[in-house]
Scaffold this active site. Structure first.
Site, PDB file in Angstrom:
ATOM      1  N   TYR A 145       0.575   0.366  14.815  1.00 34.35           N
ATOM      2  CA  TYR A 145      -0.340   0.099  13.718  1.00 34.35           C
ATOM      3  C   TYR A 145      -0.002   0.956  12.498  1.00 34.35           C
ATOM      4  O   TYR A 145       0.072   2.172  12.593  1.00 34.35           O
ATOM      5  CB  TYR A 145      -1.790   0.373  14.149  1.00 34.35           C
ATOM      6  CG  TYR A 145      -2.750   0.062  13.028  1.00 34.35           C
ATOM      7  CD1 TYR A 145      -2.954  -1.248  12.625  1.00 34.35           C
ATOM      8  CD2 TYR A 145      -3.409   1.079  12.345  1.00 34.35           C
ATOM      9  CE1 TYR A 145      -3.801  -1.542  11.570  1.00 34.35           C
ATOM     10  CE2 TYR A 145      -4.261   0.790  11.291  1.00 34.35           C
ATOM     11  CZ  TYR A 145      -4.447  -0.531  10.919  1.00 34.35           C
ATOM     12  OH  TYR A 145      -5.283  -0.811   9.863  1.00 34.35           O
TER      13      TYR A 145
ATOM     14  N   TYR B 248      -1.294  -2.730  19.384  1.00 34.58           N
ATOM     15  CA  TYR B 248      -0.581  -2.095  18.270  1.00 34.58           C
ATOM     16  C   TYR B 248      -1.362  -0.942  17.642  1.00 34.58           C
ATOM     17  O   TYR B 248      -0.955  -0.377  16.657  1.00 34.58           O
ATOM     18  CB  TYR B 248      -0.253  -3.139  17.203  1.00 34.58           C
ATOM     19  CG  TYR B 248       0.707  -4.173  17.701  1.00 34.58           C
ATOM     20  CD1 TYR B 248       2.066  -3.877  17.812  1.00 34.58           C
ATOM     21  CD2 TYR B 248       0.256  -5.421  18.104  1.00 34.58           C
ATOM     22  CE1 TYR B 248       2.952  -4.818  18.293  1.00 34.58           C
ATOM     23  CE2 TYR B 248       1.135  -6.372  18.591  1.00 34.58           C
ATOM     24  CZ  TYR B 248       2.479  -6.064  18.681  1.00 34.58           C
ATOM     25  OH  TYR B 248       3.357  -6.987  19.158  1.00 34.58           O
TER      26      TYR B 248
ATOM     27  N   LYS C  73      -3.321  -2.549   7.733  1.00 37.82           N
ATOM     28  CA  LYS C  73      -3.326  -4.002   7.822  1.00 37.82           C
ATOM     29  C   LYS C  73      -2.401  -4.590   6.762  1.00 37.82           C
ATOM     30  O   LYS C  73      -2.033  -3.938   5.802  1.00 37.82           O
ATOM     31  CB  LYS C  73      -4.749  -4.518   7.660  1.00 37.82           C
ATOM     32  CG  LYS C  73      -5.410  -5.140   8.896  1.00 37.82           C
ATOM     33  CD  LYS C  73      -4.516  -5.598   9.980  1.00 37.82           C
ATOM     34  CE  LYS C  73      -5.173  -6.438  11.039  1.00 37.82           C
ATOM     35  NZ  LYS C  73      -4.470  -6.360  12.325  1.00 37.82           N
TER      36      LYS C  73
ATOM     37  N   TYR D 180      -3.667   9.452  -0.231  1.00 34.58           N
ATOM     38  CA  TYR D 180      -3.675   9.272   1.208  1.00 34.58           C
ATOM     39  C   TYR D 180      -2.646   8.224   1.643  1.00 34.58           C
ATOM     40  O   TYR D 180      -2.533   7.161   1.044  1.00 34.58           O
ATOM     41  CB  TYR D 180      -5.077   8.890   1.703  1.00 34.58           C
ATOM     42  CG  TYR D 180      -5.162   9.063   3.191  1.00 34.58           C
ATOM     43  CD1 TYR D 180      -5.052  10.327   3.756  1.00 34.58           C
ATOM     44  CD2 TYR D 180      -5.266   7.960   4.030  1.00 34.58           C
ATOM     45  CE1 TYR D 180      -5.069  10.501   5.130  1.00 34.58           C
ATOM     46  CE2 TYR D 180      -5.284   8.130   5.407  1.00 34.58           C
ATOM     47  CZ  TYR D 180      -5.176   9.410   5.948  1.00 34.58           C
ATOM     48  OH  TYR D 180      -5.168   9.567   7.303  1.00 34.58           O
TER      49      TYR D 180
ATOM     50  N   ASP E 110       0.893  -1.172   0.000  1.00 37.37           N
ATOM     51  CA  ASP E 110       0.000   0.000   0.000  1.00 37.37           C
ATOM     52  C   ASP E 110       0.920   1.207   0.000  1.00 37.37           C
ATOM     53  O   ASP E 110       1.643   1.450   0.973  1.00 37.37           O
ATOM     54  CB  ASP E 110      -0.877  -0.053   1.260  1.00 37.37           C
ATOM     55  CG  ASP E 110      -1.773   1.176   1.398  1.00 37.37           C
ATOM     56  OD1 ASP E 110      -1.550   2.174   0.679  1.00 37.37           O
ATOM     57  OD2 ASP E 110      -2.684   1.138   2.237  1.00 37.37           O
TER      58      ASP E 110
HETATM   59  C1  F6R Z   1      -7.571  -0.460   7.637  1.00 38.26           C
HETATM   60  C2  F6R Z   1      -7.315   0.914   7.250  1.00 38.26           C
HETATM   61  C3  F6R Z   1      -8.325   1.941   7.567  1.00 38.26           C
HETATM   62  C4  F6R Z   1      -7.740   3.047   8.469  1.00 38.26           C
HETATM   63  C5  F6R Z   1      -8.809   4.092   8.839  1.00 38.26           C
HETATM   64  C6  F6R Z   1      -8.235   5.248   9.663  1.00 38.26           C
HETATM   65  O1  F6R Z   1      -6.534  -1.288   7.229  1.00 38.26           O
HETATM   66  O2  F6R Z   1      -6.290   1.205   6.682  1.00 38.26           O
HETATM   67  O3  F6R Z   1      -9.492   1.399   8.113  1.00 38.26           O
HETATM   68  O4  F6R Z   1      -7.220   2.475   9.638  1.00 38.26           O
HETATM   69  O5  F6R Z   1      -9.375   4.623   7.667  1.00 38.26           O
HETATM   70  O6  F6R Z   1      -7.154   5.754   8.968  1.00 38.26           O
HETATM   71  P1  F6R Z   1      -6.336   7.051   9.430  1.00 38.26           P
HETATM   72  O7  F6R Z   1      -5.925   6.828  10.842  1.00 38.26           O
HETATM   73  O8  F6R Z   1      -5.213   7.103   8.461  1.00 38.26           O
HETATM   74  O9  F6R Z   1      -7.276   8.216   9.293  1.00 38.26           O
HETATM   75 MG    MG Z   2      -4.142   2.268   2.911  1.00 37.04          MG
HETATM   76 MG    MG Z   3      -4.899  -2.354   2.087  1.00 40.92          MG
END
Ligand code: F6R
Ligand code: MG
Ligand code: MG
Length: 368
Positions: A229, A348, A232, A92, A12
């Site tokens: 974290y 995490y 994923k 993003y 990613d």
């Molecule tokens: C799951 C994932 C998303 C982000 C969520 C919050 O693998 O990547 O569910 O965890 O959109 O993202 P942030 O913290 O970047 O705003």
């Molecule tokens: Mg992503």
């Molecule tokens: Mg992904």
């Protein structure tokens, strides 16, 4: 024919609309770079696709597994697209999975996920690549068990004398960094004792009892590498099919039941793994539900033929409907376990920061 290597390396490196999807520009850039590598003779053939926000590079070559040249090609491709496209377009989480500053000969441990197999192709070699978004490598445990050890999924285990001896599973302990091989059907219960904990024990390889390599899966757990974290892992899996191995349909059958996996919103929730075609490989509701695609290839000497988009089929409509219903049911638990993951997994995430604030307000419960 001599040995070939089938590699899939994914990452990613930034996406459109939050963690929703890779852009066409990123895909185009990846095709150009792998196209150049093919023209230079480094790889025989390639295929670029995406599942949600993960860019997937399939490469056919003769450099073997863990080749610094092939891993370097994937790393440079991800790096360059991050710089030239993801950052330019302010996508993003640009470069999210590239956890290391510099490449050190192998992408394992640096963030990207890898599944590779070196083998001598049979007369005709059907291969399936499974790729998932918004979940972890342990998501393959249940379907892999079903395919190679459960005759209710794979009648070939009973009917086909070439498979009747069973399979050998390699299980990796992600916490200790150790592996163990277990034979089925003899050690079925030992195998299940481990892989029933998919957050820690993951199936990394499977061989037929005569040594024929059947499956290879990615084992990257980003949180264990980074200690926090960072999205994923979104695992990949490569399997060989037919002619003394499970049939393509036996592999797919294992995904007809949309089992519960860890991941989904903020990598912190349990939800159903929905089998989808490429056109639906984009996460939406609650950043999910987690999705899996299955792409079928044939290997013709140095060419990849395909892919066939195997879950893009009405036969999986029922699985998708069940997944939608289960998603709705489990969502109603909101922030409660077992929808939200347990404390060990939440370590995490950013939850400990929230809990830390409450720490000093706790006082002894004496006399209460
Ligand atoms: C799951 C994932 C998303 C982000 C969520 C919050 O693998 O990547 O569910 O965890 O959109 O993202 P942030 O913290 O970047 O705003
Ligand atoms: Mg992503
Ligand atoms: Mg992904």
């Amino acid at each position: 024919m001599s040995k070939i290597t089938f590699s899939i390396i994914k990452a990613d490196i930034g996406s459109l609309a939050g963690h929703h999807t890779v852009t066409e520009e990123q895909m185009k850039a990846a095709r150009e770079m792998l196209g150049e590598a093919k023209a230079e003779g480094l790889i025989f053939d390639y295929y670029v696709f995406h599942v949600g926000d993960d860019l997937q590079l399939v490469m056919l070559h003769d450099k073997g597994e863990n080749s610094p040249e092939i891993h370097g090609l994937a790393w440079n491709t991800f790096k360059e697209i991050t710089e030239k496209v993801s950052k330019r377009d302010k996508l993003y989480a640009a470069g999210q999975d590239l956890l290391a500053e510099a490449f050190s000969g192998n992408v394992r441990g640096l963030g990207p996920g890898v599944a590779e197999m070196e083998f001598e192709p049979r007369k005709s070699e059907p291969i399936i690549v499974f790729a998932a978004d918004k979940t972890e490598p342990g998501a393959w445990n249940l379907p892999l068990y079903r395919v190679y050890a459960d005759p209710f999924t794979t009648p070939g285990l009973v009917i086909d004398p070439r498979m009747h001896q069973g399979f050998v599973f390699q299980v990796m302990d992600l916490v200790e960094g150790k592996v163990v091989e277990l034979n089925t059907p003899e050690e079925l219960y030992d195998l299940l004792a481990l892989i029933g904990t998919p957050s820690r024990y993951v199936i990394s390889r499977v061989w037929r009892k005569d040594g024929l390599l059947a499956a290879s899966a990615s084992t990257t757990r980003l949180s264990l590498i980074a200690g926090r974290y960072v999205g994923k892992d979104d695992p990949v899996l490569v399997v060989r099919a037919q002619h003394g191995l499970p049939a393509v349909g036996e592999y797919l059958e294992a995904f007809a039941f949309p089992h519960l996996v860890a991941g989904w919103m903020r990598g912190s929730h349990v939800g159903p793994l929905m089998p989808v075609g490429l056109k639906d490989a984009r996460c939406t509701r609650f950043d999910g539900p987690p999705r899996v695609v299955a792409l079928g290839f044939q290997i013709a000497d140095e060419r990849l033929i395909g892919p066939a988009d195997l879950f893009d089929d009405p036969a999986f409509d029922w699985s998708r409907r069940v997944a939608t219903e289960v998603a709705d049911y489990i969502r109603r638990h909101g922030p409660f376990m077992p929808h939200r993951l347990g404390p060990e997994e939440m370590e995490y995430t950013t939850l400990p920061q929230v809990l830390e604030k409450l720490k000093e307000r706790f006082r002894p419960a004496e006399g209460q």
